[in-house]
Design a protein around this motif. Structure first.
Motif, PDB file in Angstrom:
ATOM      1  N   SER A   1      53.175 103.358  83.904  1.00 35.69           N
ATOM      2  CA  SER A   1      54.592 103.664  84.009  1.00 35.69           C
ATOM      3  C   SER A   1      54.828 104.512  85.248  1.00 35.69           C
ATOM      4  N   GLU A   2      56.069 104.722  85.578  1.00 36.01           N
ATOM      5  CA  GLU A   2      56.395 105.502  86.778  1.00 36.01           C
ATOM      6  C   GLU A   2      55.883 106.933  86.670  1.00 36.01           C
ATOM      7  N   SER A   3      56.026 107.511  85.481  1.00 35.61           N
ATOM      8  CA  SER A   3      55.552 108.889  85.316  1.00 35.61           C
ATOM      9  C   SER A   3      54.031 108.948  85.353  1.00 35.61           C
ATOM     10  N   GLN A   4      53.375 107.919  84.776  1.00 33.60           N
ATOM     11  CA  GLN A   4      51.914 107.893  84.826  1.00 33.60           C
ATOM     12  C   GLN A   4      51.415 107.756  86.267  1.00 33.60           C
ATOM     13  N   GLN A   5      52.082 106.901  87.036  1.00 35.92           N
ATOM     14  CA  GLN A   5      51.700 106.777  88.455  1.00 35.92           C
ATOM     15  C   GLN A   5      51.833 108.122  89.178  1.00 35.92           C
ATOM     16  N   TRP A   6      52.900 108.841  88.853  1.00 35.77           N
ATOM     17  CA  TRP A   6      53.081 110.173  89.483  1.00 35.77           C
ATOM     18  C   TRP A   6      51.971 111.125  89.062  1.00 35.77           C
ATOM     19  N   HIS A   7      51.589 111.053  87.787  1.00 33.70           N
ATOM     20  CA  HIS A   7      50.499 111.918  87.321  1.00 33.70           C
ATOM     21  C   HIS A   7      49.186 111.586  88.031  1.00 33.70           C
ATOM     22  N   VAL A   8      48.901 110.299  88.181  1.00 36.41           N
ATOM     23  CA  VAL A   8      47.667 109.888  88.883  1.00 36.41           C
ATOM     24  C   VAL A   8      47.699 110.340  90.342  1.00 36.41           C
ATOM     25  N   LYS A   9      48.883 110.230  90.947  1.00 37.20           N
ATOM     26  CA  LYS A   9      49.010 110.650  92.351  1.00 37.20           C
ATOM     27  C   LYS A   9      48.716 112.139  92.500  1.00 37.20           C
ATOM     28  N   ILE A  10      49.265 112.955  91.570  1.00 35.89           N
ATOM     29  CA  ILE A  10      49.001 114.406  91.618  1.00 35.89           C
ATOM     30  C   ILE A  10      47.517 114.682  91.400  1.00 35.89           C
ATOM     31  N   LEU A  11      46.943 113.944  90.416  1.00 39.25           N
ATOM     32  CA  LEU A  11      45.514 114.112  90.146  1.00 39.25           C
ATOM     33  C   LEU A  11      44.680 113.792  91.387  1.00 39.25           C
ATOM     34  N   THR A  12      45.017 112.727  92.077  1.00 40.59           N
ATOM     35  CA  THR A  12      44.257 112.314  93.277  1.00 40.59           C
ATOM     36  C   THR A  12      44.428 113.332  94.397  1.00 40.59           C
ATOM     37  N   ARG A  13      45.680 113.752  94.613  1.00 41.95           N
ATOM     38  CA  ARG A  13      45.914 114.726  95.683  1.00 41.95           C
ATOM     39  C   ARG A  13      45.178 116.044  95.405  1.00 41.95           C
ATOM     40  N   SER A  14      45.185 116.477  94.173  1.00 45.49           N
ATOM     41  CA  SER A  14      44.497 117.729  93.835  1.00 45.49           C
ATOM     42  C   SER A  14      43.001 117.595  94.059  1.00 45.49           C
ATOM     43  N   GLY A  15      42.459 116.458  93.629  1.00 44.49           N
ATOM     44  CA  GLY A  15      41.026 116.243  93.841  1.00 44.49           C
ATOM     45  C   GLY A  15      40.677 116.182  95.319  1.00 44.49           C
ATOM     46  N   GLU A  16      41.516 115.492  96.094  1.00 42.05           N
ATOM     47  CA  GLU A  16      41.251 115.394  97.539  1.00 42.05           C
ATOM     48  C   GLU A  16      41.383 116.751  98.218  1.00 42.05           C
ATOM     49  N   ALA A  17      42.316 117.575  97.762  1.00 50.69           N
ATOM     50  CA  ALA A  17      42.450 118.923  98.330  1.00 50.69           C
ATOM     51  C   ALA A  17      41.209 119.751  98.047  1.00 50.69           C
ATOM     52  N   LEU A  18      40.710 119.615  96.799  1.00 48.45           N
ATOM     53  CA  LEU A  18      39.485 120.335  96.455  1.00 48.45           C
ATOM     54  C   LEU A  18      38.309 119.824  97.274  1.00 48.45           C
ATOM     55  N   LEU A  19      38.236 118.515  97.492  1.00 47.50           N
ATOM     56  CA  LEU A  19      37.154 117.929  98.298  1.00 47.50           C
ATOM     57  C   LEU A  19      37.245 118.398  99.753  1.00 47.50           C
ATOM     58  N   THR A  20      38.471 118.484 100.276  1.00 49.57           N
ATOM     59  CA  THR A  20      38.648 118.969 101.656  1.00 49.57           C
ATOM     60  C   THR A  20      38.170 120.403 101.792  1.00 49.57           C
ATOM     61  N   LEU A  21      38.502 121.220 100.779  1.00 45.90           N
ATOM     62  CA  LEU A  21      38.063 122.617 100.814  1.00 45.90           C
ATOM     63  C   LEU A  21      36.538 122.709 100.812  1.00 45.90           C
ATOM     64  N   ILE A  22      35.889 121.906  99.950  1.00 44.38           N
ATOM     65  CA  ILE A  22      34.419 121.928  99.891  1.00 44.38           C
ATOM     66  C   ILE A  22      33.826 121.504 101.236  1.00 44.38           C
TER      67      ILE A  22
END
Length: 983
Positions: free
Chosen positions: A627-648
């Motif tokens: 759903s649209e909200s689920q896609q938004w949740h996945v997008k936030i999850l991906t961005r957060s993970g990528e931010a953490l990966l960039t920091l590492i």
């Protein structure tokens, strides 16, 4: 002018000596030539005349003795004075050999500049005087020869006289007894300026200055009265008058004859202006010679063939204490050379000074004494050189100097050499010694250079009131049985601590009779003499070094040597302590660095492992209907993970940079394509924020360059990402243009918030942003700019920034980028590697058999999820032991090997698989390592274990599939296990 200067030849095989001597002699009026070997010197002697040779004794090939021997046998420069220069302490027989060969002197290196210049100056002046005298003598001989020839011609016949008169160089005239001129030749025309018609029958008074007219008229009257002239047959010096009025010095010879009862006279008159000038010059030169002798710093005196003193200069008289006039006419041997240094009589027949008169050779003596008028003696070095006349010695010239100071200097130089050699040897082993051993070795230096028997060294404690015994020298320890405290107050110390109290070196040459000594304990060795020196550090006494029991009294040179040793000892001890402190600090730093690396490696693994599952699951979720909200949740999850990966990744990069472990590659790549890719990446982000984004590349920017594309990409990603992040409206623009040389300049400009001027450097510090509100609003660790600047500097480039608050910023990246030939890089023109095969994934991967070794259930699910739709078969092992066993039983097309697993890790499992392949002659199976570590060391270990490739977690689906295809070749393919495997 330079062509008239005398030549000096320097012969030395050492270029540094030639340069130094040539510079020293440049102050003299002479032309200095140089030769680096005996052969070159002899060649120059065949081409030039020299006033003096400065000849090195020891040279490779032909030495100085051989050069001098050959030179004395040749015609040109056979008699040139030769001054030997030597750096060696050669034996007396070698010196005699040089003097017998014809050397005038020896000088020991290092040379005394003043003495060398004095000697060279004397020889130059003698050479110039000799040359001038020879020229004048030749001229006089020529004039005398010419005069005699004319006189002979006159005596032969009158007719001969008339035939040659007109061609004679001298003036030839004749007159009657009344003084009227009857004949006049061309010589007279030249001498007096009158032509013959103008002077014939004119009185001689026209040729005589007015002040001499009375004498002339009186002589004419006497001739008329007596009929004779008193000065006939004599050469008369007169002053003649030229037609233009100037006076000319002349010499005149006269003859007379009678004819018909009348007297006639003829005269030959010669212009002696040049000769008079030469005679005056000779007188002047003689006076100059006397002045030279009088001003010479060395003693100089001359002897006749009987050894009687003929002249003596003031320096010689002053050194021996006699008046000059008291020495003239006396036997020099009886006055100043009568005894040996020990007082024994010195027979004249053995005297080297007198020997020069007998054998015609120079004699150079280094170790004798001359005696003063008061009966005292002084050491001298002298050269006795014969005076040769018509091939026979007729006397000698003796040049001597007082070498008392020279001998002291030699002794001081020798001691310096010993000290420097011992200190150099000690310097080479300082780091290998304990502090006590270092002090003992330093004492050995102090004892030897002061010729002492004992030595000691005390460290002054910080309170400046007490001392600690650091070391005694070996002799002192062997001689002393008394018990010494290693730590005691200075107030209890005796005379040997006076150097601390007075803050200067102290000497006690009569220690037993010193009134203020405190004595020493029983068993202490007796002290006859003593000297100690304080060693300062930061205006405080750091140490006391002392020596004692020298056989002779200590003097100022001993004190100076002890002080020099003391200074070096302080440096050695300070250096030793500093090195020890540095070693301890370095060990601590290495320990801290290892701990830091281990911590980062552990944290990287522990974070990347769950992060792999998190990002993998997010990626799998994106492929499912949401759903649209689920896609938004996945997008936030991906961005957060990528931010953490960039920091590492940023933390690991910064750690590698700081430890010097970051490596760069040099590979050709398409710079223009890289810029286009960056534009594609950020164009969507900029569009989402509603800002304009674009880039411009100048025509002169090279397309293909050789550098590290990954690091350049990383720098530009950080700079562009920052520009977009901090720009709310307006635009972000990238400009690429050429700079000076091979430099390429990237300007990333934005219309964002801007940076205050006082914060422009702060933003490049680790974990730093302009202020806390930026972190809250935009996020970020503050490492991007830090890493970017350091990467740029490691690529020999730079990053600078210009900014104005409220208007935006311009970040400039300058890199030296070498362009390469595009024709050599066709293989790179395809750009990115992409999976693009016809058919569905299940068709392409169907039948592929994969062994996945992974202990984490979540990561097993991610990998299965990535490959589940491809149609391949995946077997899973939760540890290395099980993975090896499965590989033993089954043929796999590829192995995905986690590195950190229980029981047996990925390294051991990979090695075991490679061993199985070798034993069973199976072809190598591609093994891709999956690691949560991102350190360089693990990458090297993975390669060494036998893996074909390694992927760092978190692993993305596209990268995993590209890696698999890279290892097994283009798809579709036929699985190996279907070609004769187990199935």
């Amino acid at each position: 002018m330079n062509a008239l200067l005398p030549n000096i030849l320097i012969v030395d095989d050492q270029s540094a000596n030639l340069v130094a001597l040539k510079k020293l002699l440049s102050v003299l009026q002479a032309k200095v030539l140089e030769a680096r070997s005996g052969e070159e010197a002899l060649t120059l002697c065949m081409e030039h005349d020299f006033a003096l040779l400065l000849l090195d004794v020891r040279m490779p090939g032909m030495d100085g003795y051989e050069v001098l021997e050959i030179l004395r046998g040749t015609g040109r420069n056979r008699h040139v004075p030769v001054l030997f220069l030597t750096a060696a302490q050669i034996e007396e027989r070698h010196r005699l050999k040089g003097y017998e060969a014809g050397a005038v002197d020896f000088m020991q290196k290092p040379l005394d500049d003043r003495i060398l210049l004095s000697k060279v100056g004397v020889f130059l002046r003698l050479y110039n005087q000799q040359r001038q005298l020879e020229q004048k003598n030749k001229q006089l001989e020529k004039e005398i020869t010419e005069r005699r020839r004319i006189e002979d011609v006159l005596r032969i016949s009158e007719e001969r006289f008339r035939s040659v008169a007109q061609s004679a160089a001298d003036a030839i005239i004749s007159a009657n007894q009344d003084g009227l001129i009857l004949s006049w030749n061309q010589g007279a025309v030249r001498l007096f300026g009158y032509r013959e018609p103008e002077i014939i029958n004119k009185p001689l008074t026209l040729l005589i200055p007015k002040r001499f007219l009375d004498d002339h008229l009186t002589a004419v009257r006497n001739v008329r009265t007596t009929g004779r002239f008193r000065r006939l047959d004599q050469i008369i010096s007169l002053t003649a008058l030229h037609r233009d009025g100037h006076e000319v010095p002349v010499e005149m010879s006269m003859a007379h004859w009678q004819s018909k009862g009348e007297l006639f006279y003829s005269a030959i008159i010669r212009d002696v202006t040049d000769r008079k000038r030469a005679e005056e010059e000779i007188i002047k030169l003689s006076r100059q010679n006397q002045l030279i002798l009088n001003s010479a710093g060395e003693g100089i005196y001359g002897l006749d063939q009987n050894g009687i003193t003929t002249f003596v200069n003031p320096s010689a008289a002053r050194m021996i204490g006699w008046a000059q006039e008291d020495l003239i006419g006396k036997s020099q041997h009886d006055i100043l050379h009568h005894s040996y240094p020990d007082g024994r009589l010195y027979p004249q027949q053995d005297c080297p000074i007198f020997a020069a008169i007998k054998d015609g050779k120079s004699h150079h003596v280094l170790d004798e004494v001359f005696w003063r008028k008061d009966g005292s003696s002084f050491p001298v070095e002298y050269v006795s050189t014969p005076i040769i006349e018509h091939g026979q010695p007729v006397g000698a010239v003796v040049i001597f100097r007082d070498v008392s100071e020279h001998r002291l200097a030699d002794k001081y130089r020798q001691v310096n050499e010993i000290r420097l050699k011992m200190l150099l040897e000690l310097n080479q082993v300082v780091s290998t010694l304990s502090e006590r051993n270092l002090c003992e070795r330093a004492l050995d230096v102090a004892v030897q250079v002061t010729q002492s028997a004992i030595g000691y060294l005390h460290i002054v404690n910080e309170d400046q009131e007490s001392i600690s015994l650091a070391a005694w020298n070996k002799t002192a320890l062997e001689m002393c049985t008394a018990v010494h405290d290693s730590h005691y107050p200075i107030s209890d110390a005796g005379l040997w601590a006076d150097s601390f109290r007075l803050k200067q070196t102290v000497i006690h040459n009569d220690y037993p009779n010193e009134a203020h000594k405190k004595g020493y304990p029983e068993g202490h060795f007796p002290v006859s003499r003593h000297m100690s020196a304080p060693v300062f550090k930061d205006d405080r006494v750091f140490m006391i070094i002392g020596v004692g029991n020298k056989k002779e009294p200590y003097d100022s040179q001993d004190a100076q040597q002890l002080q020099l040793v003391a200074v070096e000892v302080q440096k050695f001890i300070s250096r030793h302590r500093a090195e020890n402190a540095l070693a301890i600090a370095q060990k601590k730093a290495e320990t801290a660095s290892r701990a830091k690396s281990e911590f980062l490696a552990t944290m990287s693994h522990e974070i990347r492992t769950p992060l792999n599952a998190m990002l993998g699951m997010a990626e799998l979720l994106k492929e499912t209907p949401l759903s649209e909200s689920q896609q938004w949740h996945v997008k936030i999850l991906t961005r957060s993970g990528e931010a953490l990966l960039t920091l590492i990744n940023d933390i690991l990069d910064l750690s590698k940079i700081e430890s010097g472990q970051l490596e760069f590659e040099r590979t050709p790549f398409n710079l223009h394509q890289l810029i286009v890719e960056l534009g594609e990446i950020f164009s969507f982000t900029a569009a989402d924020k509603g800002i304009q984004f674009g880039f411009e590349v100048d025509d002169g920017v090279p397309k293909w360059i050789e550098s590290d594309p990954m690091r350049i990409r990383q720098i530009l990603l950080n700079l562009i990402n920052n520009a977009i992040k901090f720009t709310e409206k307006g635009e972000v623009r990238i400009q690429v243009k050429t700079g000076s040389g091979d430099e390429v300049r990237f300007n990333i400009s934005d219309t964002g918030t801007g940076i205050p001027e006082d914060k422009l450097e702060q933003i490049f510090a680790p974990f730093t942003q302009e202020d806390a509100s930026i972190t809250r609003k935009h996020g970020g660790s503050g490492l991007g700019l830090t890493i970017s600047r350091r990467l740029a500097e490691l690529l020999n480039g730079s990053i600078s920034v210009q900014s104005e608050v409220g208007k935006g910023s311009v970040f400039s990246l300058n890199l030296p980028l070498v362009s390469v030939n595009a024709a050599d890089n066709d293989q790179h023109r395809s750009g990115r590697i992409a999976l693009h095969q016809p058919g569905s994934p299940s068709d392409l991967w169907s039948g592929l058999r994969i062994l996945l070794a992974e202990d984490t259930v979540e990561n097993q699910m991610v990998i299965k999820g990535y490959l589940g739709s491809t149609g391949c078969r995946i077997d899973v092992s939760e540890n290395g032991t099980d993975a090896v066993e499965k590989f033993r039983q089954t043929v796999y097309d590829i192995v995905l090997m986690d590195i950190q697993m229980p029981e047996m890790d990925g390294f051991e499992a990979t090695k075991a698989i490679r061993q199985l392949e070798q034993e069973s002659l199976r072809p190598p199976t591609p093994i891709i390592a999956l690691t949560a570590h991102a350190m360089k060391e693990e990458g090297e270990q993975i390669k060494a274990a036998g893996c074909n490739l390694h992927l760092t977690k978190p692993v993305r689906k596209k990268r995993l599939m590209e890696a698999i295809e890279q290892q097994i070749g283009p798809l579709p393919f036929k699985s190996r296990h279907l070609q004769g495997g187990l199935e």
